[in-house]
Design an enzyme around this catalytic site. Structure first.
Site: not given
Ligand SMILES: *Cc1c(COP(=O)(O)O)cnc(C)c1O
Length: 383
Positions: A36, A134, A163, A220, A265, A312, A314
């Protein structure tokens, strides 16, 4: 599209194949590889193929869309969808031969009708809530849902599963208690007429590694398949599992700065001496947590180097001290370089989170490169 930026996520299918085989041997049972969230950020189709090559017999995803993407990639292994989709998605699921998880009356009804219309019973996995709280049939509805499932001629219950909420805690009694609740459900199922051959599965990665009683007919694993630890106290490496992902870039800019220079920064970091500062062209928009500010480590020239100042969007900065660094030098944020390694587990500790969140938050802006050649960037001609 040709990559212009040097930043990439390298995925080793060899590691995934190894981990699937390792988990199958350790559990002594069938493996359902959980892919997933785009294979926990690694790229679902490549990971799925590698897990199957390593001996996994089935796959699991969270969403119908994820199952359809595997089918579109030409993967025809059984795919279990781990939660019920909205009922109007059920015909699509059945058409694509995705195995539904069921627990609600309406879902069983629609699938029963679909199976009868099409003349082939739909194979389903019945999920029981044994304490996760759940999804799954809650205890109050056990008898009604069992009666419905057994009477439905358009359905075939292939497996019963649950689960576990605290499988990553070796000492927690919860796992034992949940397995006992499941036994109670199975006894109730037997008296309601559930066929004796129904398979049972309960184990996520942590349970596969730590709780032999949870292994049953199938395990699993998700996170362990990627060679990552399910929790700080459960070390994947100690079980012979190998990380499958590297996050790699190149120094984009380098310069010598004098002692006392404040950078990035907020000027949260000040150079402790004269030395070399490297700029890397990736940041939190690529999934590098801002929490690595002043505490993260990057490998350049085979050595661990501290992140200097605020991460930052990027870009981020790395302190190299006396060691001269130049634009174009390889920088490894996750994975090995020379004899050194930075693990996803380190990032998770700095960011006060789990390995799962780190790898699923590596963003789509970073291209995934499956099995890159041993040297150089695949899309860039040698210089
Ligand atoms: C995600 C998931 C798994 C895999 O969990 P890991 O901890 O990654 O091994 C297994 N079963 C279900 C129902 C899940 O949702």
């Amino acid at each position: 599209m040709r990559a212009h930026r040097p930043t990439r996520i390298e995925v080793s299918t060899d590691a995934v194949r190894h981990n699937a085989a390792r988990l199958a041997a350790l559990a002594g049972t069938e493996v359902c590889a959980v892919v997933k969230a785009d294979g926990y950020g690694h790229g679902a189709a490549a990971v799925a193929r590698a897990a199957l090559a390593g001996g996994a017999s089935t796959l699991a995803v969270a969403l119908v869309e994820e199952g359809l993407a595997l089918r579109a990639a030409g993967i025809d292994a059984p795919v279990l969808v781990l939660a019920e989709p909205p009922v109007d998605a059920l015909p699509t699921m059945v058409d694509a031969a995705l195995t539904p998880t069921v627990y609600r009356e309406a879902t069983l009804d629609v699938l029963d009708r679909l199976g009868r219309q099409r003349g082939t019973p739909v194979g389903v996995h019945l999920k029981v809530d044994t304490g996760m709280g759940r999804v799954g049939v809650p205890e109050a509805d056990w008898d009604a849902r069992l009666r419905q499932a057994v009477a439905a001629t358009g359905l075939r219950v292939e497996a019963v599963y649950t689960h576990l909420a605290r499988a990553d805690e070796p000492a927690a009694d919860t796992t034992r208690d949940q397995l006992a609740v499941l036994e109670r459900f199975l006894r109730r199922g037997a008296s309601a007429g559930l066929p004796a051959g129904v398979r049972v599965h309960t184990a996520n990665s942590a349970a596969t590694l730590l709780h032999p009683a949870a292994r049953r007919d199938l395990v699993r694993p998700g996170i362990a398949l990627y060679g990552l630890s399910p929790a700080p106290d459960v070390d994947a490496a100690a079980f012979g599992l190998r990380p499958a992902l590297r996050l790699v870039t190149e120094v984009s800019f380098a310069k010598r700065i004098p002692a006392g220079t404040a950078v990035s920064y907020g000027h949260r970091w000040v150079a402790p001496a004269d030395g070399w500062l490297a700029t890397l062209p990736l940041g939190y928009a690529d999934g590098v947590p801002r929490a690595l500010t002043n505490v993260g480590v990057v490998l350049i020239d085979g050595r661990r180097r501290p992140v200097a100042g605020t991460v930052c969007m990027d870009q981020l900065l790395v302190w190299c001290g006396d060691d001269e660094v130049a634009a174009g030098d390889e920088a490894v944020l996750i994975g090995t370089q020379g004899d050194e390694q930075v693990r996803v587990e380190e990032w998770a500790a700095h960011a006060s989170t789990i390995t799962y969140e780190i790898v699923t938050q590596l963003t789509a802006r970073v291209p995934r490169v499956v099995d890159p050649p041993p040297t150089g960037r695949p899309d860039h001609p040698p210089t």
